[in-house]
Design an enzyme around this catalytic site. Structure first.
Site, PDB file in Angstrom:
ATOM      1  N   GLU B 157       0.820  -1.215   0.000  1.00 51.45           N
ATOM      2  CA  GLU B 157       0.000   0.000   0.000  1.00 51.45           C
ATOM      3  C   GLU B 157       0.855   1.267   0.000  1.00 51.45           C
ATOM      4  OE1 GLU B 157      -3.039   0.914  -0.381  1.00 51.45           O
ATOM      5  OE2 GLU B 157      -4.133  -0.982  -0.377  1.00 51.45           O
ATOM      6  N   GLU B 160       2.190   1.715  -3.457  1.00 52.87           N
ATOM      7  CA  GLU B 160       1.163   2.160  -4.404  1.00 52.87           C
ATOM      8  C   GLU B 160       0.803   3.638  -4.212  1.00 52.87           C
ATOM      9  OE1 GLU B 160      -1.198  -2.114  -4.904  1.00 52.87           O
ATOM     10  OE2 GLU B 160      -2.280  -0.349  -4.163  1.00 52.87           O
ATOM     11  N   GLU B 161       0.630   4.033  -2.944  1.00 51.82           N
ATOM     12  CA  GLU B 161       0.139   5.392  -2.688  1.00 51.82           C
ATOM     13  C   GLU B 161       1.223   6.448  -2.807  1.00 51.82           C
ATOM     14  OE1 GLU B 161      -2.096   5.801   0.921  1.00 51.82           O
ATOM     15  OE2 GLU B 161      -3.788   4.674   0.105  1.00 51.82           O
TER      16      GLU B 161
END
Lengths: 279, 279
Positions: B157, B160-161
C-alpha cells in the site's frame, strides 16, 4: 408501475437511491416487482446515473426477491457480498477500472489462556473440527459474532464452552492464516483471561470434555509438543504469568469524522512505563 | 437428465456432493440446468441426504447460473456468503439449531508509520473518503487483499500510494471498529515500516498530495490534535522511534493438522529479553 422502490421522472422510471461517500448510489429494494418491469426500470436508472456521472451502483436485494438476481446480473452487476437475508450486488458505470472496496475477507477467532491460582490451565477437547478424536487438548476457542468486540467475544466463548466466568486481561498475540474457510482468511487473537469462577459446566453440543489441567502436564502433552502454534501459545502465556511479557490492551477511542466508538489495542505497559530495551 | 452435476440412483437424481469435516455436504454446480428439472433434483437430493443423516448442505453457485438462486431459496436455503463470481447458499437439515459457521465479518486495513532519517513522517491527503477536502494529513492506509499477509499488504500500500519502498518492522497496535462498511467490521493494523527510498511518486487515482513532513509539524496539526486515533498513532510511533515500545512481530508457524503456514504476531522483544515490569 406502482412501486415504492421507483420514482417516475417523465417517462423514465428511476430506482430510488441514496448517494454514498464515493460518488456512487445505493439502492435498497424492498417491494416485490414484476421481473420484466424491473429490468426496464433498472436499464433506465443506469442510463440516468451514467448521465449524472455516478460511478458505483449498489443494489441490496432481500432474499425474498431472489427471483430478481438474474435480471440484475444481466445488466452487468456482480456479487459483492451476502448475508443470510440479503445479497449485495454492485456495478461500475465508468470505463475506468473500478475502485469498489473488497468484501470482508477475514473471520475473527479468539482463544483464551485461562490459568487459575493452582497453576492449572483451562483446556477442552472438541467434538468436531480437524482435531476431533485425536485426544488433542486445546485452549477454549471460538468465533467472534458480527459486531462483537474481541475482549467481549472471548469472555463469552469461555463461558459458553466451559461455564467459567472470566475477566479480560490482554491480547497476547494474534495469528493470520489464509484459506481457512473456503477462500476466506482467519485472524485469531490469543487472549489472557483471569478466571472468576472454577466449576466447569461443559457445552454439550461442541465440547467432548473440559478440565483444569496442571500447566506442566499440559506443556508435556505429546500433541502440544508437536503442535508449533500451541508451543507459542504456551511461551507467551507463561511469560505473561511471570509478568515479563506485555501484550496489547484495549483503549476506547472516539472517531472525529463519524459518531462512533472503537477500541485500539496497544502495549499500554510500554507507554506508561517506558524503559529502554536491551536490544 | 444429462448433467455432470447429478448422478442417477434408481429413479432419484441426486446432486453430486463432497463431504465436509462437519457432517455436511458441499455441492459445486457448474453446468447449466433447466430450472424445473433442477428443483426436482434438489428436492430428491435433500430427501436422500436427510436419510443419510447429513446436517449442513452447501451449494456454491456460479454467477452464470443466477437464474437458479430463487429455486434453491425455495427449498429453505439461505445466503452464506458471496464473492464476485459466485454465491454460496446453505441449508441445515436436522431439526436442531444449526452450527453453520458465520461468514467473514471483518475487512482488514493497514496503516503505515514511516519516518525517515531526517525525522520526517510520510503523510498523505486522500481524494475520497470521510476526510476528503478537509486538509487532513494522515499516514498511508489501505485494505489487505484476499489471501495477503498484513506485513506484505502494508508495504504494498505504501508503494502504491507514495512510491516509497519500505521494509516491515512491527505491528504497533490495532483497532477494531464496527459497522464501518455496511454491517461489516474493520480491523486496522498500525505498522512501523522502515523507508528504503525517498522520492515520492503519488498515486493519481486516490491521493491528493503526499509528502515527508517534520514529525513535530505533523504532531502540531490542528486536525491531528483533535483526532483521538491519530494521537494514539503518534504516541506509539514516537515511543517505537525512541526504542521504548515493543509491538508484535511475525513468526512463521506450520500447522500440524493441515498442511499450511501462517504467521503469529507476538512481542518478540519480551520473549527474547524478559524483564520484570515496573508494575
Amino acid at each position: 408501475m406502482a412501486s415504492t422502490d421507483s420514482s417516475n421522472r417523465g417517462n423514465i422510471e428511476v430506482l430510488k437511491a441514496v448517494n454514498d461517500d464515493h460518488g456512487g448510489v445505493i439502492v435498497e429494494l424492498k417491494a416485490p416487482m414484476d421481473p420484466g418491469a424491473f429490468s426496464m426500470c433498472l436499464k433506465a436508472s443506469l442510463l440516468e446515473w451514467r448521465n449524472q456521472g455516478i460511478k458505483g451502483v449498489w443494489i441490496k436485494l432481500p432474499i425474498e426477491l431472489a427471483g430478481l438476481v438474474q435480471h440484475i446480473v444481466e445488466e452487468g452487476f456482480w456479487y459483492h457480498h451476502a448475508e443470510p437475508s440479503y445479497l449485495m450486488l454492485v456495478h461500475w458505470i465508468p470505463a475506468t477500472e473500478h475502485t469498489i472496496p473488497v468484501n470482508a475477507t477475514h473471520r475473527v477467532g479468539v482463544g483464551a489462556f485461562v490459568v487459575n491460582d493452582r497453576k492449572e490451565i483451562l483446556v477442552v477437547q472438541e467434538k468436531s473440527g480437524t482435531s476431533r478424536g485425536l485426544g488433542f487438548w486445546k485452549i477454549p476457542t471460538g468465533v467472534i459474532n458480527q459486531g462483537e468486540d474481541i475482549f467481549a467475544g472471548v469472555v463469552r466463548e469461555v463461558k459458553e464452552e466451559t461455564g467459567i466466568d472470566t475477566e479480560f486481561v490482554e491480547v497476547l498475540a494474534f495469528r493470520q492464516s489464509h484459506s481457512s474457510f473456503f477462500e476466506k482468511s482467519d485472524l485469531f487473537f490469543l487472549c489472557m483471561l483471569h478466571p472468576l469462577s472454577f466449576d466447569i459446566q461443559k457445552q454439550e453440543s461442541e465440547i467432548e470434555v473440559a478440565q483444569w489441567m496442571p500447566i506442566e502436564k499440559y506443556a508435556a502433552e505429546p500433541l502440544v509438543q508437536r503442535h508449533e502454534f500451541s508451543k507459542h501459545v504456551l511461551a507467551v502465556g507463561l511469560a505473561k504469568l511471570e509478568n515479563t511479557y506485555a501484550g496489547f490492551s484495549p483503549v476506547c477511542v472516539q472517531s472525529s469524522f463519524v459518531d462512533q466508538q472503537s477500541y485500539i489495542y496497544l502495549n499500554g505497559r510500554d507507554l506508561e512505563h517506558p524503559q529502554a530495551t536491551s536490544l
